[in-house]
Design a protein around this motif. Structure first.
Motif, PDB file in Angstrom:
ATOM      1  N   GLY A 219      10.794  -1.047   6.669  1.00 44.23           N
ATOM      2  CA  GLY A 219       9.975  -2.063   7.303  1.00 44.23           C
ATOM      3  C   GLY A 219       8.496  -1.820   7.072  1.00 44.23           C
ATOM      4  N   VAL A 220       7.701  -2.838   7.392  1.00 45.31           N
ATOM      5  CA  VAL A 220       6.244  -2.784   7.310  1.00 45.31           C
ATOM      6  C   VAL A 220       5.693  -3.495   8.537  1.00 45.31           C
ATOM      7  CG1 VAL A 220       4.215  -3.694   6.108  1.00 45.31           C
ATOM      8  CG2 VAL A 220       6.044  -2.648   4.798  1.00 45.31           C
ATOM      9  N   ARG A 221       4.657  -2.951   9.134  1.00 48.72           N
ATOM     10  CA  ARG A 221       3.999  -3.626  10.254  1.00 48.72           C
ATOM     11  C   ARG A 221       2.799  -4.400   9.745  1.00 48.72           C
ATOM     12  NH1 ARG A 221       4.082  -3.860  15.507  1.00 48.72           N
ATOM     13  NH2 ARG A 221       5.730  -2.278  15.603  1.00 48.72           N
ATOM     14  N   ILE A 222       2.675  -5.660  10.194  1.00 46.99           N
ATOM     15  CA  ILE A 222       1.479  -6.444   9.916  1.00 46.99           C
ATOM     16  C   ILE A 222       0.743  -6.680  11.233  1.00 46.99           C
ATOM     17  CG2 ILE A 222       2.354  -7.530   7.823  1.00 46.99           C
ATOM     18  CD1 ILE A 222       2.989 -10.014   9.426  1.00 46.99           C
ATOM     19  N   THR A 223      -0.579  -6.684  11.170  1.00 47.69           N
ATOM     20  CA  THR A 223      -1.405  -6.824  12.359  1.00 47.69           C
ATOM     21  C   THR A 223      -2.511  -7.828  12.090  1.00 47.69           C
ATOM     22  OG1 THR A 223      -2.854  -5.009  11.660  1.00 47.69           O
ATOM     23  CG2 THR A 223      -0.962  -4.438  13.051  1.00 47.69           C
ATOM     24  N   VAL A 224      -3.112  -8.345  13.174  1.00 45.02           N
ATOM     25  CA  VAL A 224      -4.244  -9.255  13.067  1.00 45.02           C
ATOM     26  C   VAL A 224      -5.262  -8.876  14.126  1.00 45.02           C
ATOM     27  CG1 VAL A 224      -4.995 -11.659  12.888  1.00 45.02           C
ATOM     28  CG2 VAL A 224      -2.594 -11.089  12.467  1.00 45.02           C
ATOM     29  N   GLY A 225      -6.540  -8.855  13.744  1.00 47.28           N
ATOM     30  CA  GLY A 225      -7.603  -8.544  14.684  1.00 47.28           C
ATOM     31  C   GLY A 225      -8.902  -9.199  14.292  1.00 47.28           C
ATOM     32  N   THR A 226      -9.929  -9.002  15.107  1.00 47.91           N
ATOM     33  CA  THR A 226     -11.231  -9.618  14.847  1.00 47.91           C
ATOM     34  C   THR A 226     -12.113  -8.758  13.949  1.00 47.91           C
ATOM     35  OG1 THR A 226     -12.070  -8.650  16.901  1.00 47.91           O
ATOM     36  CG2 THR A 226     -11.196 -10.902  17.009  1.00 47.91           C
TER      37      THR A 226
ATOM     38  N   TRP B 185       7.196 -10.599   3.432  1.00 50.22           N
ATOM     39  CA  TRP B 185       8.556 -10.232   3.047  1.00 50.22           C
ATOM     40  C   TRP B 185       8.547  -9.538   1.698  1.00 50.22           C
ATOM     41  CZ3 TRP B 185      10.852 -11.752  -1.444  1.00 50.22           C
ATOM     42  CH2 TRP B 185      10.366 -12.908  -2.074  1.00 50.22           C
ATOM     43  N   TYR B 186       9.561  -8.717   1.494  1.00 46.36           N
ATOM     44  CA  TYR B 186       9.741  -8.075   0.206  1.00 46.36           C
ATOM     45  C   TYR B 186      11.191  -7.633   0.084  1.00 46.36           C
ATOM     46  CZ  TYR B 186       9.388  -3.611   2.766  1.00 46.36           C
ATOM     47  OH  TYR B 186       9.587  -2.571   3.641  1.00 46.36           O
ATOM     48  N   VAL B 187      11.611  -7.361  -1.121  1.00 47.25           N
ATOM     49  CA  VAL B 187      12.943  -6.838  -1.385  1.00 47.25           C
ATOM     50  C   VAL B 187      12.830  -5.327  -1.449  1.00 47.25           C
ATOM     51  CG1 VAL B 187      14.888  -6.767  -2.978  1.00 47.25           C
ATOM     52  CG2 VAL B 187      13.658  -8.915  -2.593  1.00 47.25           C
ATOM     53  N   GLY B 188      13.479  -4.644  -0.497  1.00 45.94           N
ATOM     54  CA  GLY B 188      13.338  -3.205  -0.389  1.00 45.94           C
ATOM     55  C   GLY B 188      14.244  -2.433  -1.324  1.00 45.94           C
ATOM     56  N   ALA B 189      14.032  -1.123  -1.340  1.00 46.59           N
ATOM     57  CA  ALA B 189      14.836  -0.248  -2.193  1.00 46.59           C
ATOM     58  C   ALA B 189      16.264  -0.134  -1.689  1.00 46.59           C
ATOM     59  CB  ALA B 189      14.197   1.134  -2.267  1.00 46.59           C
TER      60      ALA B 189
ATOM     61  N   PRO C  70       0.823  -1.216   0.000  1.00 47.00           N
ATOM     62  CA  PRO C  70       0.000   0.000   0.000  1.00 47.00           C
ATOM     63  C   PRO C  70       0.855   1.263   0.000  1.00 47.00           C
ATOM     64  CG  PRO C  70      -0.054  -1.069   2.153  1.00 47.00           C
ATOM     65  CD  PRO C  70       0.630  -2.016   1.221  1.00 47.00           C
ATOM     66  N   GLY C  71       0.280   2.321  -0.583  1.00 43.01           N
ATOM     67  CA  GLY C  71       1.029   3.553  -0.689  1.00 43.01           C
ATOM     68  C   GLY C  71       0.543   4.668   0.206  1.00 43.01           C
ATOM     69  N   ASP C  72      -0.740   4.629   0.604  1.00 43.57           N
ATOM     70  CA  ASP C  72      -1.241   5.749   1.392  1.00 43.57           C
ATOM     71  C   ASP C  72      -2.126   5.331   2.557  1.00 43.57           C
ATOM     72  OD1 ASP C  72      -3.370   4.827  -0.035  1.00 43.57           O
ATOM     73  OD2 ASP C  72      -3.717   6.679  -1.159  1.00 43.57           O
ATOM     74  N   ALA C  73      -2.532   4.063   2.626  1.00 41.48           N
ATOM     75  CA  ALA C  73      -3.366   3.588   3.732  1.00 41.48           C
ATOM     76  C   ALA C  73      -3.143   2.092   3.899  1.00 41.48           C
ATOM     77  CB  ALA C  73      -4.847   3.870   3.456  1.00 41.48           C
ATOM     78  N   PRO C  74      -3.253   1.572   5.128  1.00 45.93           N
ATOM     79  CA  PRO C  74      -3.085   0.128   5.327  1.00 45.93           C
ATOM     80  C   PRO C  74      -4.064  -0.675   4.484  1.00 45.93           C
ATOM     81  CG  PRO C  74      -3.096   1.282   7.423  1.00 45.93           C
ATOM     82  CD  PRO C  74      -3.512   2.290   6.389  1.00 45.93           C
ATOM     83  N   ALA C  75      -3.668  -1.880   4.164  1.00 38.97           N
ATOM     84  CA  ALA C  75      -4.512  -2.787   3.394  1.00 38.97           C
ATOM     85  C   ALA C  75      -4.920  -3.953   4.278  1.00 38.97           C
ATOM     86  CB  ALA C  75      -3.773  -3.281   2.161  1.00 38.97           C
ATOM     87  N   THR C  76      -5.994  -4.657   3.889  1.00 39.87           N
ATOM     88  CA  THR C  76      -6.587  -5.682   4.747  1.00 39.87           C
ATOM     89  C   THR C  76      -6.762  -7.001   4.009  1.00 39.87           C
ATOM     90  OG1 THR C  76      -7.817  -3.962   5.921  1.00 39.87           O
ATOM     91  CG2 THR C  76      -8.537  -6.231   6.253  1.00 39.87           C
ATOM     92  N   VAL C  77      -6.479  -8.086   4.720  1.00 42.66           N
ATOM     93  CA  VAL C  77      -6.696  -9.444   4.216  1.00 42.66           C
ATOM     94  C   VAL C  77      -7.663 -10.140   5.171  1.00 42.66           C
ATOM     95  CG1 VAL C  77      -5.656 -11.691   3.739  1.00 42.66           C
ATOM     96  CG2 VAL C  77      -4.397  -9.611   3.214  1.00 42.66           C
TER      97      VAL C  77
ATOM     98  N   ALA D 125      10.154   4.908  -0.605  1.00 37.93           N
ATOM     99  CA  ALA D 125      10.670   4.234  -1.788  1.00 37.93           C
ATOM    100  C   ALA D 125      10.147   2.808  -1.917  1.00 37.93           C
ATOM    101  CB  ALA D 125      12.198   4.230  -1.764  1.00 37.93           C
ATOM    102  N   ASP D 126       9.649   2.234  -0.807  1.00 31.92           N
ATOM    103  CA  ASP D 126       9.136   0.861  -0.847  1.00 31.92           C
ATOM    104  C   ASP D 126       7.641   0.803  -1.155  1.00 31.92           C
ATOM    105  OD1 ASP D 126      11.588  -0.261  -0.337  1.00 31.92           O
ATOM    106  OD2 ASP D 126      11.289  -0.362   1.833  1.00 31.92           O
ATOM    107  N   ARG D 127       6.971   1.928  -1.098  1.00 32.29           N
ATOM    108  CA  ARG D 127       5.535   1.937  -1.371  1.00 32.29           C
ATOM    109  C   ARG D 127       5.292   1.656  -2.847  1.00 32.29           C
ATOM    110  NH1 ARG D 127       4.732   7.364   2.393  1.00 32.29           N
ATOM    111  NH2 ARG D 127       5.607   6.352   4.270  1.00 32.29           N
ATOM    112  N   GLY D 128       4.409   0.702  -3.099  1.00 30.10           N
ATOM    113  CA  GLY D 128       4.164   0.278  -4.465  1.00 30.10           C
ATOM    114  C   GLY D 128       5.019  -0.891  -4.903  1.00 30.10           C
TER     115      GLY D 128
END
Length: 355
Positions: free
Chosen positions: A71-78, A60-64, A37-44, A134-137
Motif C-alpha cells: 500500500g501507499v498513503r496519500i495526504t493533502v495539506g496546505t 492506484w498501481y499494480v503491485g509486485a 518514490p523510493g526513499d522519501a515522500p513526493a509532493t504534488v 518491491a513496489d518502490r520505483g
C-alpha cells in the motif's frame, strides 16, 4: 447527470512529484511518466480554481504481489509538509497474487466553508513511500478531481437515500464477450445487462458502469461459485452496501455519504463511473461466467445544487463523448505535469431536476 469527471471551467494544474519536503516545481501543462518514490515522500501541488471547492484524489498501481502487506498513503495539506486536509491508504496482504491492484483515496471535504483546506489557493498532495520495498520505483497513476462548492442551504435540503433491497439482477440478452480490462485505465464502459466474461485464476476483470446521483448498482456473477465481486467508486474508494459470495450492491449515490465514518461509503459520495472488479482465487479453475448488472433509481432530490461556476458558457459534461455518457476520468501518470480541462456542473444538476 452530475459527472464526477466534469471539472470547473478553468484549468487545474498539477505540479511534478518532487522529493519532500522540498518546494514542488511550478506547474506546467505537460505530462510524463514517473515512478513511486523510493526513499522519501513526493509532493504534488494543486491549484484551486474556485474558493470552497473540494479536491478528491486517488492513486492506484499494480503491485509486485505475494506480500504480507502492500500500500501507499496519500495526504493533502496546505503546505508541502502538512497532512491535515485529508489522507487515505489501503494496506492489504497480497499473498498468492501476482499483479494486485493497489489503491488509495483522499478528500479535502469539510463542512466549514472558511476552513483553510477549503479556501487555500494552493494545496499539496503527498505520495508516500510504498510499504513493500518491491513496489518502490513502480509506475503509478494519480487521479485528481476538483468539485465545486455546495452552498450550506443546498446541503440542508439533501435527504439520506434509502437503499433498495437486494434482488438478483434479471437475466438480460447476453452481449458479445466483453474485452475486459485489468485496471481502471483500460476497463471498458458497459451498460446494465448480461456480459459474458472469461476469468483466469488469480486474475482480475474490471469494467466501468456509469451511475448518476440517486442511483445504485447491483452486480452478480453466474457460472463460478468461487468468483468474487467488488465495487469501487469513481475515486476508487469502496462502494459496497451489501455483499455475499458472487455478488455486491453499491450504496445509493449521495453527497451526504462524505459526512459518514462508514468506510464502505467512501466511494459513494460522487456521481460517476463505478468500477466492478471480478476475480477468481489463485487455486480456482478458469471459468466462463456471466456478469449481470442492474442500475436502480434515477436523479431526483439528491442532485447537489452546486454554486455557480465561473463561466456560464462552459460545455456540458457530455460534450465530446460519442456515447453521450460520462466523460472518462483523467488518469494522470504519477507525478505528471498536466493541465486538466474543465467544464461546469451547475447546469447539469439543474437539468436533472427538471428545472
Amino acid at each position: 447527470m452530475g459527472a464526477l469527471t466534469a471539472l470547473l471551467a478553468t484549468p487545474l494544474a498539477l505540479a511534478a512529484l518532487a522529493p519532500g519536503p522540498a518546494e514542488p516545481a511550478d506547474p506546467a501543462p505537460v505530462s510524463h511518466p514517473v515512478t513511486l518514490p523510493g526513499d522519501a515522500p513526493a509532493t504534488v501541488r494543486l491549484e484551486r480554481t474556485v474558493p470552497g471547492s473540494t479536491f478528491h484524489l486517488a492513486l492506484w498501481y499494480v503491485g509486485a504481489g505475494d506480500s504480507v502487506g502492500e500500500g501507499v498513503r496519500i495526504t493533502v495539506g496546505t503546505t508541502p509538509d502538512d497532512t491535515g486536509c485529508g489522507s487515505g491508504a489501503v494496506f492489504r496482504p497480497t499473498l498468492g497474487e501476482t499483479a494486485p491492484l493497489i489503491t488509495a483515496s483522499a478528500s479535502t471535504w469539510t463542512d466549514e466553508p472558511e476552513h483553510p483546506c477549503a479556501v487555500a489557493a494552493q494545496l499539496y498532495a503527498g505520495v508516500g513511500v510504498p510499504s513493500d520495498p518491491a513496489d518502490r520505483g513502480r509506475p503509478a497513476t494519480l487521479l485528481v478531481y476538483e468539485e465545486p462548492p455546495l452552498p450550506a442551504y443546498s446541503f440542508g435540503l439533501l435527504r439520506e437515500p434509502v437503499l433498495p433491497d437486494w434482488a438478483p439482477p434479471a437475466p438480460g440478452p447476453s452481449s458479445r464477450p466483453v474485452a475486459v480490462g485489468t485496471t481502471p485505465a483500460d476497463a471498458p464502459l458497459v451498460a446494465a445487462g448480461s456480459h459474458p466474461l472469461t476469468l483466469r485464476p488469480g486474475g482480475r476483470a474490471v469494467v466501468r458502469v456509469p451511475l448518476d446521483w440517486d442511483q445504485s448498482l447491483r452486480a452478480q456473477v453466474d457460472g463460478s461459485p468461487e468468483a468474487t465481486v467488488t465495487i469501487l467508486g469513481p475515486l476508487l474508494g469502496e462502494d459496497v452496501a451489501s455483499s455475499a459470495p458472487g455478488r455486491a450492491q453499491s450504496h445509493v449515490v449521495s453527497y451526504l455519504h462524505r459526512d459518514s465514518f462508514d468506510p464502505t461509503r467512501s466511494g459513494a459520495s460522487l456521481a460517476g463511473e463505478r468500477y466492478v472488479l471480478v476475480g477468481l482465487p489463485q487455486r480456482a479453475r478458469p471459468a466462463e461466467v456471466t456478469l449481470r448488472l442492474a442500475v436502480d433509481g434515477s436523479p431526483g432530490d439528491g442532485v447537489p445544487d452546486y454554486a455557480t461556476a465561473p463561466h456560464a458558457d462552459a460545455p456540458d459534461a457530455t460534450d465530446g463523448r460519442e456515447d453521450g455518457g460520462l466523460p472518462a476520468p483523467v488518469w494522470v501518470g504519477a507525478g505528471a505535469l498536466v493541465v486538466l480541462g474543465a467544464v461546469a456542473l451547475t447546469r447539469r444538476g439543474a437539468r436533472a431536476r427538471g428545472r
